[in-house]
Design a protein around this motif. Sequence first.
Motif, PDB file in Angstrom:
ATOM      1  N   UNK A   8      -9.367   1.639  -3.431  1.00 32.58           N
ATOM      2  CA  UNK A   8      -9.999   0.188  -2.398  1.00 32.58           C
ATOM      3  C   UNK A   8      -9.996  -0.572  -3.410  1.00 32.58           C
ATOM      4  N   UNK A   9     -10.284  -0.772  -4.974  1.00 38.03           N
ATOM      5  CA  UNK A   9     -10.972  -2.270  -5.872  1.00 38.03           C
ATOM      6  C   UNK A   9      -9.197  -2.334  -5.503  1.00 38.03           C
ATOM      7  N   UNK A  10      -8.428  -1.459  -6.497  1.00 34.78           N
ATOM      8  CA  UNK A  10      -6.954  -1.975  -6.200  1.00 34.78           C
ATOM      9  C   UNK A  10      -6.390  -2.365  -5.333  1.00 34.78           C
ATOM     10  N   UNK A  11      -6.738  -2.226  -3.825  1.00 33.99           N
ATOM     11  CA  UNK A  11      -6.173  -2.754  -2.811  1.00 33.99           C
ATOM     12  C   UNK A  11      -6.385  -4.538  -2.681  1.00 33.99           C
ATOM     13  N   UNK A  16      -6.337  -9.674  -1.959  1.00 36.38           N
ATOM     14  CA  UNK A  16      -6.298 -11.268  -2.186  1.00 36.38           C
ATOM     15  C   UNK A  16      -5.577 -12.548  -3.189  1.00 36.38           C
ATOM     16  N   UNK A  17      -4.814 -11.137  -4.537  1.00 33.65           N
ATOM     17  CA  UNK A  17      -3.363 -12.208  -4.887  1.00 33.65           C
ATOM     18  C   UNK A  17      -2.953 -12.820  -4.395  1.00 33.65           C
ATOM     19  N   UNK A  18      -2.555 -12.226  -3.272  1.00 30.19           N
ATOM     20  CA  UNK A  18      -1.146 -11.965  -1.998  1.00 30.19           C
ATOM     21  C   UNK A  18      -1.901 -13.457  -0.929  1.00 30.19           C
ATOM     22  N   UNK A  19      -3.345 -12.919  -0.768  1.00 28.49           N
ATOM     23  CA  UNK A  19      -3.641 -14.141  -0.272  1.00 28.49           C
ATOM     24  C   UNK A  19      -3.913 -15.813  -1.190  1.00 28.49           C
ATOM     25  N   UNK A  20      -4.118 -15.958  -2.784  1.00 33.24           N
ATOM     26  CA  UNK A  20      -3.488 -16.028  -3.795  1.00 33.24           C
ATOM     27  C   UNK A  20      -2.259 -17.247  -3.357  1.00 33.24           C
ATOM     28  N   UNK A  21      -1.529 -16.399  -3.314  1.00 32.35           N
ATOM     29  CA  UNK A  21       0.266 -16.513  -3.938  1.00 32.35           C
ATOM     30  C   UNK A  21       0.847 -17.602  -2.049  1.00 32.35           C
TER      31      UNK A  21
END
Length: 102
Positions: A8-11, A16-21
């Motif tokens: 879950x932490x990885x997901x 978050x990374x996808x949102x930033x991108x």
Amino acid sequence: MATLSRQMDIIVEKTKNLIQMCEALQEENDLLKLEVQSLQVAFQTSTGKVQQLEEKLKAMAVAKTLDESNVDSEAINEKILDTKQKINDFVREIDRCIGLLK
């Protein structure tokens, strides 16, 4: 249970990374849109300048024709009036183009 929590932490981290991108790409897209608008305005301005120069060239050709002609004064006056009318038409067209740019 620790494995599930880790997954879950990885997901969450990947999300978050996808949102930033996505946000970065949206900002880049906005900048590119502004650049496109700027280039369109520059293109329209350049097109207007080209038209103005073409009109000046036509006016100069008419003026040259007037200088070279050996016709009586009545014909010269008629050509001068015609030239003035053409110049007035050119000025109106330039004003119209400037108004469209605004």
